[in-house]
Design an enzyme around this catalytic site. Structure first.
Site, short mmCIF file in Angstrom:
data_model
loop_
_atom_site.label_atom_id
_atom_site.label_comp_id
_atom_site.label_asym_id
_atom_site.label_seq_id
_atom_site.Cartn_x
_atom_site.Cartn_y
_atom_site.Cartn_z
N GLY B 9 62.41 -63.33 -4.11
CA GLY B 9 62.09 -61.91 -4.21
C GLY B 9 61.92 -61.46 -5.66
N ASN B 10 62.70 -62.07 -6.56
CA ASN B 10 62.63 -61.65 -7.96
C ASN B 10 61.29 -62.00 -8.61
OD1 ASN B 10 63.68 -64.37 -7.56
ND2 ASN B 10 63.57 -64.48 -9.79
N LYS B 213 64.51 -66.52 3.95
CA LYS B 213 63.14 -66.97 3.69
C LYS B 213 63.07 -68.45 3.29
CE LYS B 213 62.34 -66.65 -1.09
NZ LYS B 213 63.70 -67.20 -1.20
N LYS B 275 69.39 -71.97 -0.13
CA LYS B 275 68.38 -72.78 -0.83
C LYS B 275 68.73 -74.26 -0.73
CE LYS B 275 67.49 -69.08 -4.16
NZ LYS B 275 66.53 -68.34 -3.31
#
Lengths: 312, 312
Positions: B9-10, B213, B275
């Site tokens: 997102g960043n 995600k 992750k």
């Protein structure tokens, strides 16, 4: 046959509805009932759809908060392609599976190329978003650089107007053709497509405009070399001398007849005009039939047994 | 090689930014600069992306007006797939064309199947949308049936929490594979995918949840039989004993080592945990490498020269 269907905004958001999620799902359910009849005959199908009420709702939401920056209109178009595309994709997939079909349904985000030299950019005409009173319209117009016009009666009579340029081409046309050829039902060109223009260096950039969804559907029909273009709306037939004592249903018209009636102003610019123009363009492009008629007779329109046909 | 890239997102919304259109376009521009390096090597590429800040902004806008009904979370996900997908698709297409490449870039709306028996549904944990004070949170919670939790300090410390179930499969995985095989760069699974569950009659319906995600990207990597999974974020390497005097960079870890460290709580659930889990799953599935590293070294990470690699 390869068929491109354009769904009118009224198919997805009926008058008097508030635009809730469950209303949208219910409306899409009716649409799917009709579309599966076409798919069931073994046809390839591209579905385009309007987004007027949905884009309008997002515009209201965006303008109601000072906390979050507003997105430009072309991004709102992209958001409605996501929103409406998802629901059609899911519900049509459900309808197909319940009938034992494994045909996949996919939505492709679709950009539509417009020309900044289009005269439409000099004469914004398409009203979008909420109604404002004169004072609000002036304030927002100044702040955001938007153009407002009086479009109704009473106090809250002002709406933002944007250009409605002609679609030149579909940026993702190859992808649409490839997905179709693979056997998928393809949802594309929602809301008339996301309007982009080309900078001198060849890069596309988004423009605040609304491309007519029927004219966008026609470009998709050309680029996918479709056999038929169906424009589904809420009238049983196109009418000549609409609203006069001479009004009559049109079963079939040639391109020449349609153009003559368009030139004579028989079909109003905001509603039946672009639908007939889309049919004329498609027939002139490929010599194949196009038709306008009610959603609940989609298959019969395709078979030439309902609606109004435009022929060479 | 077939590569699946997950963008954090960043990468799309930097801290201190308000989330304007021009910020989004600028951020996507940086992303494209890195991704074209991978594409330029001739690799096939699937791009997945987060949507936290964008979905949060839409949630704020939705809740700021009483006039327009709010859409459920899964529809907001679909809207952000439209919004972000469009901008990546357009800007990456521009970058490729400027380098003389005609590779098409397409965005496919992507649903992700989750299981309502997932324990995550009994323990909503993922905070989404704006912060509220306790009174507002209680009012909205009652009105909308949302669950709120205190997640921060001070007065405005309450956020809505939703379940974050495990992804089971990608509904549109065949379409993603077909578009990839046709030579297109494919954007799919944005925001972790649009979460849907299966009713007893086999129909999919949307559920209010947020799928991680990176875990969604991993499922896409499996279903497209990818050769590599790259999880791009803002750290140079995964670290062991993070934040302690013993902290050190990890260049490479085996699946067994990674699982041991996950079990020991070395990687926090909300950030590095999923992750590393995504990498572990991918390597266990296919025996091919997965890696985590910074966006600005994407190609070097793929080549094994930067970031942290997880290997069999």
């Amino acid at each position: 046959m390869k068929v491109v269907v354009a769904l009118g905004g009224n198919a997805l958001a009926q008058r008097r509805q508030r635009g809730t999620y469950s209303e949208l799902v219910e409306n899409v359910g009716f649409v799917c009932e009709e579309l599966v009849k076409i798919i069931d005959e073994g046809h390839q199908l591209v579905i385009t759809h309007g987004n007027g009420p949905q884009a309008g709702n997002i515009a209201v939401q965006q303008s109601s908060t000072g906390q979050v920056p507003e997105m430009p209109l072309h991004v709102i178009d992209a958001m409605t392609q996501g929103q409406i595309g998802y629901i059609i994709q899911r519900e049509l997939g459900n309808s197909l599976r319940s009938l034992g079909s494994r045909r996949p349904v996919v939505s492709l985000l679709t950009q539509v190329l417009v020309d900044l030299a289009d005269p439409a950019f000099g004469a914004p005409s398409k009203p979008i978003g909420p109604y404002y009173d004169r004072r609000e319209a002036e304030r927002i117009g100044k702040e955001m650089g938007f153009l407002f016009k009086r479009v109704g009666r009473g106090e809250k009579a002002y709406r933002r107007v944007v250009p409605s340029p002609d679609p030149k081409s579909i940026v993702e046309s190859d992808a649409v053709s490839k997905m179709l050829a693979s056997g998928a039902i393809v949802i594309a060109g929602g809301g008339g497509g996301i309007p982009v223009a080309k900078a001198p260096d060849g890069a596309y950039f988004g423009v605040d405009a609304v491309v007519d969804k029927d004219l966008c559907a026609e470009k998709i029909a050309e680029s996918t070399r479709a056999d038929s273009l169906l424009i589904l709306t809420d009238v049983s037939k196109v009418k000549s001398d609409f609203g006069t004592p001479k009004e009559r249903d049109i079963d079939v018209m040639t391109v020449a007849e349609a153009k003559k009636m368009l030139a004579a102003g028989q079909f109003p610019p905001g509603s039946m005009g672009p639908k007939v123009t889309a049919c004329v363009r498609f027939v002139e492009w490929g010599g194949k039939p196009a038709a306008i008629g009610p959603l609940n007779k989609a298959l019969r329109i395709l078979e030439g047994a309902a609606g109004t046909r435009v022929v060479p």
